[in-house]
Design an enzyme around this catalytic site. Structure first.
Site, mmCIF file in Angstrom:
data_model
loop_
_atom_site.group_PDB
_atom_site.id
_atom_site.type_symbol
_atom_site.label_atom_id
_atom_site.label_comp_id
_atom_site.label_asym_id
_atom_site.label_seq_id
_atom_site.Cartn_x
_atom_site.Cartn_y
_atom_site.Cartn_z
ATOM 1 N N ASP A 184 0.832 -1.203 0.000
ATOM 2 C CA ASP A 184 0.000 0.000 0.000
ATOM 3 C C ASP A 184 0.871 1.259 0.000
ATOM 4 O OD1 ASP A 184 -2.365 1.418 -0.010
ATOM 5 O OD2 ASP A 184 -2.738 1.226 2.136
ATOM 6 N N LEU A 188 10.439 -20.766 -5.485
ATOM 7 C CA LEU A 188 9.540 -19.828 -4.808
ATOM 8 C C LEU A 188 8.161 -19.900 -5.458
ATOM 9 C CD1 LEU A 188 8.978 -17.237 -2.972
ATOM 10 C CD2 LEU A 188 9.742 -15.891 -4.938
ATOM 11 N N HIS A 214 2.296 3.560 -9.067
ATOM 12 C CA HIS A 214 2.091 2.138 -9.379
ATOM 13 C C HIS A 214 3.284 1.580 -10.154
ATOM 14 C CE1 HIS A 214 -1.799 2.418 -7.652
ATOM 15 N NE2 HIS A 214 -2.361 3.108 -8.627
#
Ligand code: IPE
Ligand code: IPE
Ligand code: MG
Length: 231
Positions: free
Chosen positions: A10, A121, A27
């Protein structure tokens, strides 16, 4: 080490605003922070990373911001494909994926398909994801099993719910990081984080770096996890 790290990324908008830039710039910069955090997980041998990229509530944002975000996801997925494969990363998506634009879901499917044998991962991307939507979807599939007489009501337990969530094949997050200081969950993995350790930092997501990552891990390592029991 946490085996499953989850992150509410955030603060992209605030990062941009602080610089007098459009939210889209935040962003774009946030995508770089995603690359950093993936590389930290690889370095520290953390096997599962879940990131919250877009919530079922984020459709309330201005149309131009939504369009930008969805295009950015598409671009980043294409651009990073080779790198993800090279680093032995398996990509998985959680959320109401059918309600996303076709061109994006095509990219997502392709990436999921071409990385499914990787095992260093698991990168789990929550997109058009909401914790409540996930529980509703689980409830629907459980109800269907009851109607089809594949399940008895008396048999319903925590495992029944878990097995019908988008994350059915993953353990619950050990550590949940939220950047940009907000002390809330914002509908993220509400079932799965029942016993996760929380770590909130005022650092805005585009600024989140390896030092912040290590700080979060150190804090996690000092926690005494009790799960309601006695230590
Ligand atoms: C997080 O940053 C990115 C997404 C929710 C997609 P925000 O866009 O929420 O940034 P703030 O909260 O406005 O600073
Ligand atoms: C949570 O951030 C969603 C994502 C990080 C994708 P928001 O910015 O949407 O959350 P609120 O609105 O501050 O609760
Ligand atoms: Mg926000």
């Amino acid at each position: 080490m946490p085996q499953h790290l989850a992150i509410i990324m955030d603060g992209n908008g605030r990062w941009a605003k602080n610089r007098g830039l459009p939210r889209s710039a935040g962003h774009r910069e946030g995508a770089k922070a995603v690359k950093r955090v993936i590389s930290s997980c690889l370095d520290f041998n953390i096997p599962i990373l879940t990131i919250f990229a877009f919530s079922t509530e984020n459709w309330k944002r201005p149309k131009n911001e939504i369009t930008y975000l969805l295009k950015l996801f598409e671009r980043v997925l294409s651009k990073e494909k080779a790198n993800l494969i090279k680093n032995n990363i398996k990509i998985n998506f959680i959320g109401r994926l059918n309600d996303l634009p076709n061109s994006l879901t095509e990219k997502m499917k392709e990436l999921h398909e071409s990385t499914k044998k990787n095992n260093k991962l698991i990168l789990n991307i929550a997109i058009n994801y909401g914790g409540r939507a996930e529980i509703i979807d689980a409830l629907k599939s459980i109800t269907l099993k009851i109607v089809e007489k594949k399940l008895n009501i008396e048999e319903i337990n925590e495992d029944t719910i878990r097995d019908n969530l988008y994350t059915h094949n993953l353990p619950d997050p050990d550590l949940l990081i939220r950047t940009a200081g907000e002390m809330r969950i914002s509908n993220f993995m509400i079932w799965q984080i029942a016993y996760s350790e929380l770590w909130v930092t005022p650092v805005l997501w585009p600024d989140f770096d390896k030092t912040n990552f290590i700080e979060a891990i150190r804090s996690f390592q000092k926690r005494v996890r009790k799960y309601g029991g006695k230590m």
